[in-house]
Design a protein around this motif. Sequence first.
Motif, short mmCIF file in Angstrom:
data_model
loop_
_atom_site.label_atom_id
_atom_site.label_comp_id
_atom_site.label_asym_id
_atom_site.label_seq_id
_atom_site.Cartn_x
_atom_site.Cartn_y
_atom_site.Cartn_z
N ALA A 139 0.83 -1.20 0.00
CA ALA A 139 0.00 0.00 0.00
C ALA A 139 0.87 1.25 0.00
CB ALA A 139 -0.93 -0.01 1.21
N MET A 140 1.95 1.24 0.75
CA MET A 140 2.87 2.38 0.75
C MET A 140 3.45 2.61 -0.64
SD MET A 140 4.99 1.72 4.27
CE MET A 140 4.14 1.30 5.80
N LEU A 141 3.87 1.54 -1.29
CA LEU A 141 4.49 1.66 -2.60
C LEU A 141 3.48 2.13 -3.65
CD1 LEU A 141 6.64 -1.56 -2.40
CD2 LEU A 141 7.55 0.76 -2.60
N ASP A 142 2.21 1.79 -3.44
CA ASP A 142 1.17 2.20 -4.38
C ASP A 142 0.66 3.60 -4.10
OD1 ASP A 142 1.33 -0.15 -5.71
OD2 ASP A 142 -0.39 -1.09 -4.74
N GLY A 143 1.23 4.26 -3.07
CA GLY A 143 0.78 5.60 -2.75
C GLY A 143 -0.39 5.64 -1.80
N ARG A 144 -0.73 4.47 -1.23
CA ARG A 144 -1.80 4.42 -0.23
C ARG A 144 -1.14 4.16 1.11
NH1 ARG A 144 -3.96 -0.15 -0.81
NH2 ARG A 144 -2.57 -1.01 -2.39
N ALA B 21 11.66 6.26 -6.58
CA ALA B 21 10.89 6.15 -7.82
C ALA B 21 11.79 6.39 -9.02
CB ALA B 21 9.74 7.14 -7.81
N HIS B 22 11.69 5.52 -9.98
CA HIS B 22 12.50 5.65 -11.20
C HIS B 22 11.80 4.86 -12.30
CE1 HIS B 22 16.04 6.51 -13.54
NE2 HIS B 22 16.22 5.23 -13.81
N LEU B 23 11.69 5.46 -13.48
CA LEU B 23 11.02 4.85 -14.63
C LEU B 23 9.54 4.61 -14.37
CD1 LEU B 23 13.74 2.21 -15.71
CD2 LEU B 23 13.31 4.45 -16.73
N ASP B 24 8.96 5.38 -13.43
CA ASP B 24 7.55 5.17 -13.15
C ASP B 24 6.67 5.53 -14.34
OD1 ASP B 24 8.44 7.75 -12.69
OD2 ASP B 24 6.91 8.21 -11.20
N GLY B 25 7.14 6.42 -15.19
CA GLY B 25 6.39 6.75 -16.40
C GLY B 25 6.37 5.62 -17.40
N ASP B 26 7.22 4.63 -17.20
CA ASP B 26 7.27 3.46 -18.09
C ASP B 26 6.65 2.22 -17.45
OD1 ASP B 26 8.95 4.40 -20.46
OD2 ASP B 26 10.22 4.97 -18.77
N ARG C 146 7.62 0.23 -11.01
CA ARG C 146 7.55 0.70 -9.62
C ARG C 146 8.81 0.22 -8.91
NH1 ARG C 146 6.40 4.23 -5.68
NH2 ARG C 146 8.59 3.81 -5.29
N ALA C 147 9.67 1.18 -8.56
CA ALA C 147 10.91 0.83 -7.87
C ALA C 147 10.62 0.44 -6.43
CB ALA C 147 11.88 2.01 -7.91
N LEU C 148 11.32 -0.58 -5.95
CA LEU C 148 11.26 -0.97 -4.54
C LEU C 148 12.54 -0.59 -3.81
CD1 LEU C 148 9.10 -2.83 -5.97
CD2 LEU C 148 9.57 -4.50 -4.19
N ILE D 214 25.24 0.79 -8.88
CA ILE D 214 23.78 0.97 -8.82
C ILE D 214 23.11 -0.38 -8.56
CG2 ILE D 214 21.71 1.61 -10.11
CD1 ILE D 214 23.43 3.58 -11.68
N THR D 215 22.24 -0.40 -7.58
CA THR D 215 21.37 -1.55 -7.33
C THR D 215 19.94 -1.09 -7.54
OG1 THR D 215 22.89 -2.54 -5.73
CG2 THR D 215 20.60 -3.26 -5.66
N PHE D 216 19.19 -1.84 -8.32
CA PHE D 216 17.82 -1.45 -8.64
C PHE D 216 16.92 -2.68 -8.54
CE2 PHE D 216 14.47 0.00 -11.77
CZ PHE D 216 14.01 1.05 -10.99
N VAL D 217 15.90 -2.57 -7.71
CA VAL D 217 14.91 -3.63 -7.54
C VAL D 217 13.56 -3.03 -7.89
CG1 VAL D 217 13.92 -5.35 -5.99
CG2 VAL D 217 16.30 -4.63 -5.68
N TRP D 218 12.79 -3.69 -8.74
CA TRP D 218 11.55 -3.08 -9.22
C TRP D 218 10.50 -4.14 -9.49
CZ3 TRP D 218 15.24 -4.73 -12.57
CH2 TRP D 218 14.83 -5.37 -13.75
N THR D 219 9.30 -3.66 -9.76
CA THR D 219 8.20 -4.52 -10.17
C THR D 219 7.45 -3.84 -11.30
OG1 THR D 219 6.23 -5.75 -9.45
CG2 THR D 219 6.59 -3.58 -8.48
N SER D 220 6.77 -4.65 -12.11
CA SER D 220 5.97 -4.12 -13.21
C SER D 220 4.87 -5.14 -13.51
CB SER D 220 6.83 -3.89 -14.45
OG SER D 220 6.08 -3.25 -15.48
N VAL D 221 3.80 -4.67 -14.10
CA VAL D 221 2.70 -5.55 -14.49
C VAL D 221 2.80 -5.84 -15.97
CG1 VAL D 221 0.20 -5.77 -14.70
CG2 VAL D 221 1.19 -4.72 -12.66
N ILE D 222 2.76 -7.12 -16.33
CA ILE D 222 2.79 -7.52 -17.73
C ILE D 222 1.49 -8.23 -18.07
CG2 ILE D 222 5.30 -7.65 -17.88
CD1 ILE D 222 5.08 -10.66 -17.46
N GLY D 223 1.15 -8.22 -19.34
CA GLY D 223 -0.11 -8.81 -19.76
C GLY D 223 -1.27 -7.89 -19.41
#
Length: 416
Positions: free
Chosen positions: A224-229, A246-251, A254-256, A266-275
């Motif tokens: 919920a925090m990561l989603d802005g809630r 936050a990085h590449l949120d326009g693409d 969602r960076a974690l 640089i270490t980058f951990v992220w998630t994205s929705v596919i399909g």
Amino acid sequence: MSPSPGRVVGIAVGALAILGIGVYGPAMLLGPLPDVTVDADPAQAAAPASVAVALPADDASAVALLAEDGSAVTVASSADDEAVPIGGAAKLVTVLTVLDALPLASGEDGPAIRIGPEDYTDYLRYSGEGSRALQVSPGDSWTQRDVVRAVLMSSSNNHADTLARWAFGSVDAYVDRANAWLEEQGFTATRVADTTGLSGEDVGTATELTRLAALVLDDPELSAMLDGRSGSSTPTDDRSVPDVIAHLDGDGVRALSRSYTDQAAITFVWTSVIGSGDDEQRMIGAMTGVDDYETLDPAVLAAVEGMAAASAPIEVIEAGAPYGDVHSAWGDHARLVAAAGRTDAAYGAVADDAVIDVDPFTTAPAGRPVGTVTVRIGDREVSSALELDAPIEDPGPIWRLTHPGELIGAFLDDEA
């Protein structure tokens, strides 16, 4: 008077004829037929490989799918998936370890955490070093939720120390508990030496970082925090916590965790929705040791694009595809064909040769299932019934009467 030799011969021949008609005929006409011969040929319908997910060759990277049970299912990882410094991703361990011991209830802010002299000194020290820090003042009171938000979304080093001291009494005590927690969770490569990731001894693999990310996403308060809630019962009282990760949120990313240290780069951990729709899935990615954002950004977007392409189902078994032939001793022939098509999204896996299993039979109409075809692709198996595309029929009385050897052999096989 004794019968003549000719009469004896005649009687014997007649008896043999009667015996042949009475025994041989029924035995041949009613006896079992030999089983068909199966010539399996799995290569006739080889399944295509699905699209592979491209990852940078020079950096430690991994991508995974978030399973329904909240675990990360690895799809691809770089060849060099050894433990390396993980930078600010160590804060994911800090947050998860604290919430494992002192969870945040849904809609609650948690206890108040008072900012003391040590917390303020941390703020001044990290600020002076040029490390990420979020301002605090002695006597401030932050809720547990707000401190967690500061660690997760602002990557605040001083708040990471504050959270650990509040939960476990000291940073050293936290480190002991965090490493014990990692072992309990089955992490074999990830270990921490502080709360922040500034130490080069905070190490892990890209694959295990996707597992940490899955645990974060599986926690309803953190997601919920990561989603802005914020999830706070009093959102108007939330402290200002900037989202610096936050990085590449326009693409659609969602960076974690996003950090740079001398040891980890640089270490980058992220998630994205596919399909989309019913086929929508959440992916997780981790990249470590990246030199600059000119390298990171296209690599992340390519990984997301690759996962989306690889999620498209491929036809592993095509309906009607041939997987071999059957032949009867009397000349009938039919092909073994898949009764139904089977699709699977294998994310770059290559299908193994099909495994054909056909039950013994002698006759069967067209369309009757006589076995199965199974194909392993990745760590999954898909299968379909095999049916005949033409009938295998009884050969009739003439063939039976003129092929005693085949029928006697079938009878002996049945008796064995």
